[in-house]
Design a protein around this motif. Structure first.
Motif, mmCIF file in Angstrom:
data_model
loop_
_atom_site.group_PDB
_atom_site.id
_atom_site.type_symbol
_atom_site.label_atom_id
_atom_site.label_comp_id
_atom_site.label_asym_id
_atom_site.label_seq_id
_atom_site.Cartn_x
_atom_site.Cartn_y
_atom_site.Cartn_z
ATOM 1 N N ARG A 1 23.853 19.453 27.218
ATOM 2 C CA ARG A 1 22.907 19.899 27.702
ATOM 3 C C ARG A 1 22.352 21.164 27.107
ATOM 4 O O ARG A 1 21.120 21.506 26.887
ATOM 5 N N TYR A 2 23.375 22.008 27.010
ATOM 6 C CA TYR A 2 23.202 23.457 26.455
ATOM 7 C C TYR A 2 24.418 23.628 25.180
ATOM 8 O O TYR A 2 25.115 23.232 25.314
ATOM 9 N N ARG A 3 23.588 24.256 24.476
ATOM 10 C CA ARG A 3 24.614 24.886 23.166
ATOM 11 C C ARG A 3 24.114 26.259 22.792
ATOM 12 O O ARG A 3 22.700 26.586 22.767
ATOM 13 N N PHE A 4 25.123 27.063 22.832
ATOM 14 C CA PHE A 4 24.893 28.369 22.171
ATOM 15 C C PHE A 4 25.916 28.531 21.024
ATOM 16 O O PHE A 4 26.932 28.270 20.760
ATOM 17 N N SER A 5 25.010 29.112 20.120
ATOM 18 C CA SER A 5 25.645 29.590 18.678
ATOM 19 C C SER A 5 25.636 31.160 18.498
ATOM 20 O O SER A 5 24.198 31.763 18.705
ATOM 21 N N GLY A 6 26.555 31.607 17.971
ATOM 22 C CA GLY A 6 26.372 32.966 17.371
ATOM 23 C C GLY A 6 27.152 32.953 15.900
ATOM 24 O O GLY A 6 28.196 32.464 15.870
ATOM 25 N N GLY A 7 26.726 33.723 15.038
ATOM 26 C CA GLY A 7 27.314 34.134 13.802
ATOM 27 C C GLY A 7 26.920 35.451 13.208
ATOM 28 O O GLY A 7 25.924 36.145 13.518
ATOM 29 N N THR A 8 27.555 35.696 12.052
ATOM 30 C CA THR A 8 27.364 36.861 11.277
ATOM 31 C C THR A 8 27.092 36.560 9.942
ATOM 32 O O THR A 8 27.817 35.564 9.401
ATOM 33 N N ALA A 9 26.271 37.462 9.309
ATOM 34 C CA ALA A 9 25.961 36.954 7.817
ATOM 35 C C ALA A 9 26.265 38.263 7.000
ATOM 36 O O ALA A 9 25.746 39.534 7.459
ATOM 37 N N VAL A 10 26.429 38.213 5.795
ATOM 38 C CA VAL A 10 26.457 39.268 4.655
ATOM 39 C C VAL A 10 25.665 38.795 3.637
ATOM 40 O O VAL A 10 26.010 37.552 3.154
ATOM 41 N N GLU A 11 24.726 39.508 3.048
ATOM 42 C CA GLU A 11 24.071 39.059 1.566
ATOM 43 C C GLU A 11 24.077 40.373 0.823
ATOM 44 O O GLU A 11 23.880 41.389 1.325
ATOM 45 N N HIS A 12 24.615 40.264 -0.441
ATOM 46 C CA HIS A 12 24.588 41.084 -1.484
ATOM 47 C C HIS A 12 23.393 40.741 -2.512
ATOM 48 O O HIS A 12 23.550 39.512 -3.138
ATOM 49 N N PHE A 13 22.743 41.850 -2.794
ATOM 50 C CA PHE A 13 21.764 41.590 -3.996
ATOM 51 C C PHE A 13 22.398 42.252 -5.215
ATOM 52 O O PHE A 13 23.054 43.530 -5.233
ATOM 53 N N THR A 14 21.476 42.002 -6.387
ATOM 54 C CA THR A 14 22.071 42.644 -7.716
ATOM 55 C C THR A 14 21.229 43.770 -7.936
ATOM 56 O O THR A 14 21.383 44.466 -9.110
ATOM 57 N N ASN A 15 20.269 44.218 -7.245
ATOM 58 C CA ASN A 15 19.440 45.194 -7.326
ATOM 59 C C ASN A 15 19.354 46.261 -6.231
ATOM 60 O O ASN A 15 20.451 46.218 -5.538
#
Length: 271
Positions: free
Chosen positions: A23-37
């Motif tokens: 009935r309920y769903r909780f999600s949590g996450g971390t993200a990292v993004e690297h750009f070339t400029n």
């Protein structure tokens, strides 16, 4: 502005049949993004809560926080999947972002999804996305699509038409995905998007149309560790010709609790 369109491309809803009855769903996450400029490296936090209100409705709230080159930014979203009639269900979402060149002032998504065939294995989609930014730029994006459900496989395609304003500059992109697995066990999704991102650049020297060939790919895996919790991860890559390249990763966990009285359709809750 263009960057935000690609970052939000995975927020589109897909649906099938449920394998469990949370009935309920909780999600949590971390993200990292690297750009070339000069964008550098970004870090983010994503939190989502899903509620199945009844057999035919699922609601969600989501917040994303990003530490970028221009400081801390946030985006909040609310939305719902609703069964209107036996062959028809809809997806609707509204998002708002803090003031940043990378965030929308608001974003509105709406889809009509029609189940076709005797076994309802085909779903035809007609939808629209409207994005308004913190300047005078806004985008109107209608899209048709088709999704096919084949036991443990899901295949999907969408033609995304982007009308960028001011100037009504039109560009097209193609989005496809292949999903394998079953909710409650494991699900792996490969997503690809390619096409052009075009807009009108307005500066004191005059107006000129900017058009960049773009390619995005993401591989995501979700694995249930126990009956009601699990982990998910994703690696992704984006290239925008003459602009930059980006590589990113996501790692998170989720937990499910409560129970509905009968199985409901499976919602793809990738955000």
């Amino acid at each position: 502005a263009l960057l935000m369109l690609w970052c939000l491309a995975s927020a589109t809803a897909m649906a099938g049949e449920a394998e469990n009855d949370w009935r309920y769903r909780f999600s949590g996450g971390t993200a990292v993004e690297h750009f070339t400029n000069d964008y550098g490296t970004w870090g983010g936090l994503d939190l989502s809560l899903y509620l199945r209100g009844s057999k035919s409705t699922t609601y969600f709230v989501n917040t994303s926080l990003w530490e970028r080159n221009d400081g801390l930014g946030a985006i909040g979203s609310i939305g719902a999947w609703l069964d209107i009639a036996e062959p028809l269900y809809t997806y609707t979402a509204l998002s708002m972002g803090s003031e940043s060149v990378h965030n929308p002032l608001f974003r509105f998504d709406h889809e009509f999804n029609f189940k076709l065939g005797q076994a309802r294995r085909f779903v035809a989609t007609a939808g629209v996305t409207i994005v308004r930014y913190h300047d005078d730029h806004y985008d109107l994006m209608p899209f048709p699509g088709l999704t096919v459900y084949l036991d443990n496989w899901v295949l999907g395609y969408r033609l995304q038409i982007n009308i960028s304003n001011p100037g009504e500059v039109i560009s097209l992109s193609h989005r496809g995905w292949v999903e394998f697995g079953r909710e409650g066990h494991h699900v792996t999704t490969l997503t690809g998007l390619f096409g052009k991102a075009a807009y009108l650049d307005v500066d004191p020297a005059g107006r000129s149309e900017v058009s960049n060939q773009s390619f995005y790919a993401a591989l995501r895996h979700t694995n249930w560790i126990g009956d009601s919790w699990g982990l998910y991860g994703e690696v992704n890559f984006l290239t925008l010709s003459d602009q930059y390249q980006k590589v990113g990763g996501i790692l998170g966990a989720f937990i499910e609790w409560g129970q509905v009285t009968s199985a409901m359709r499976r919602q793809s809750w990738q955000r």
